[in-house]
Design an enzyme around this catalytic site. Structure first.
Site, PDB file in Angstrom:
ATOM      1  N   SER A  96       0.873  -1.192   0.000  1.00  0.00           N
ATOM      2  CA  SER A  96       0.000   0.000   0.000  1.00  0.00           C
ATOM      3  C   SER A  96       0.898   1.225   0.000  1.00  0.00           C
ATOM      4  O   SER A  96       1.550   1.511   1.007  1.00  0.00           O
ATOM      5  CB  SER A  96      -0.861   0.040   1.265  1.00  0.00           C
ATOM      6  OG  SER A  96      -1.552  -1.153   1.443  1.00  0.00           O
ATOM      7  N   LYS A 171      -7.247   1.880  -2.221  1.00  0.00           N
ATOM      8  CA  LYS A 171      -6.720   1.405  -0.934  1.00  0.00           C
ATOM      9  C   LYS A 171      -6.690   2.541   0.104  1.00  0.00           C
ATOM     10  O   LYS A 171      -6.984   2.330   1.278  1.00  0.00           O
ATOM     11  CB  LYS A 171      -5.320   0.820  -1.135  1.00  0.00           C
ATOM     12  CG  LYS A 171      -4.592   0.418   0.132  1.00  0.00           C
ATOM     13  CD  LYS A 171      -5.254  -0.741   0.867  1.00  0.00           C
ATOM     14  CE  LYS A 171      -4.538  -1.010   2.191  1.00  0.00           C
ATOM     15  NZ  LYS A 171      -5.140  -2.091   2.967  1.00  0.00           N
ATOM     16  N   LYS A 239       1.063   5.648   8.029  1.00  0.00           N
ATOM     17  CA  LYS A 239       1.566   5.898   6.668  1.00  0.00           C
ATOM     18  C   LYS A 239       0.394   6.058   5.690  1.00  0.00           C
ATOM     19  O   LYS A 239       0.359   6.983   4.891  1.00  0.00           O
ATOM     20  CB  LYS A 239       2.459   4.707   6.282  1.00  0.00           C
ATOM     21  CG  LYS A 239       2.918   4.631   4.884  1.00  0.00           C
ATOM     22  CD  LYS A 239       2.516   3.419   4.068  1.00  0.00           C
ATOM     23  CE  LYS A 239       2.089   2.143   4.636  1.00  0.00           C
ATOM     24  NZ  LYS A 239       1.557   1.157   3.762  1.00  0.00           N
TER      25      LYS A 239
END
Ligand code: NAD
Length: 294
Positions: A96, A171, A239
């Site tokens: 990701s 995502k 993140k």
């Protein structure tokens, strides 16, 4: 039969590569942590000495590493994939990472005659182990069609969203929904517990109604049982929310619930919690409530 490569044998990569092996494929593997390579080699994988080595042996190279700079290093760094890959091969990045960087990586690979798919996943460690991941893909239809049989060995809900980068955008949206739902679940359980109700019974009751979710089921249970072994590390979710907040800023939009969820992750991280499972977000709410869910 295509020669497969798998780079990044962590919490997710190990079981995913394991499914490809179990289906009878040759899988060339590498991770910067040599124990992980040995573990997979023990299950029949071909141990490689670098990402370049993986690429030189493989027609399809799957990457499953933590963050954008890690993908960049694996592909374009010293002894990276591009040093070994042949024209006509395919890179499938299942990590990701940034949608913008993804488009740049795909462009650079295309210049070498290498197609790329971005194919991040949702479903966590359990989804990886049971091969029931959701896989959200960006790239060309014909490349997707070629790789789909391999995706089917690792996941169930496999959707081509659009061109390169679109899988990563999907995502990021997923991570927004997950973080905000973790916050809602943690807040509800902390409230019920401080009010004197048994949080396990509350979870059981809520699971049958509108508040029920996979997050209530899996992460709610972790919050009650105090099982914060990752799973999905807080540092990785931070993140992902950074990507969401930066993208929202460049799109001139506000995503306030995401910002709050990120602050709660930051609060847990401040107490050395960055490598706990993301369900440990409950600890931030417990701090505010001066009460532990129990
Ligand atoms: P992890 O930290 O457990 O594993 C990543 C692995 O990549 C490590 O073994 C690391 O040594 C290796 N690595 C890092 N840089 C490398 C390089 N340059 N070359 C070779 N190997 C390298 O992480 P994870 O939980 O398996 O997550 C991997 C990706 O999947 C992340 O992008 C994460 O956001 C995403 N993801 C994780 C989950 C989850 O529940 N863990 C769920 C969905 C998506």
């Amino acid at each position: 039969m295509a020669q497969l490569g798998f780079i990044g044998l962590g919490i997710m990569g190990r079981p995913m590569a394991g499914h490809l092996l179990a289906a009878g494929h040759t899988v060339n593997v590498y991770d910067v942590v040599s124990e992980s390579v040995k573990e997979l080699a023990g299950k029949g994988a071909v141990a490689c000495s670098s990402n370049r080595d993986v690429a030189s042996k493989s027609d399809i190279v799957i990457v499953m590493v933590p963050d954008t700079p890690d993908v960049e290093a694996a592909l374009f760094g010293k002894d990276g994939v591009v040093e070994g890959i042949r024209s006509g091969s395919i890179v499938v990045d299942m990590s990701s990472i940034s949608p913008i960087a993804t488009k740049e990586f795909a462009k650079k690979l295309a210049e070498m005659g290498v197609e790329m798919l971005d194919a991040p996943v949702s479903g966590g460690q359990v989804g990886a182990e049971k091969a029931i991941l959701s896989i959200m893909v960006g790239g060309k239809q014909e490349v997707f069609d070629q790789i789909k049989p391999y995706f089917e060995l690792m996941g169930k809900n496999i959707v081509l969203i659009g061109d390169n980068g679109a899988g990563q955008t999907c995502k990021v949206a997923n991570q927004i929904a997950v973080a905000v739902t973790i916050a809602a679940t943690a807040e509800a359980l902390t409230f019920a517990s401080k009010a004197g109700a048994d949080p396990a019974k509350v979870r059981e009751a809520l699971m049958g109604g509108l508040a029920g979710s996979r997050i209530m089921e899996l992460l709610g249970e972790r919050m009650i049982k105090r099982n914060f072994q990752p799973g999905f590390r807080i540092r990785l979710h931070q993140k992902d929310l950074n990507l969401a907040l930066q993208s929202a800023r460049s799109l001139h939009m506000s995503i306030p619930s995401t910002a709050t969820a990120q602050e709660m992750f930051n609060a847990v991280a401040a107490r050395d919690g960055m490598d706990l499972d993301h369900s440990a977000m409950v600890q931030a709410l417990e701090g505010l409530a001066n009460h532990t869910v129990a």
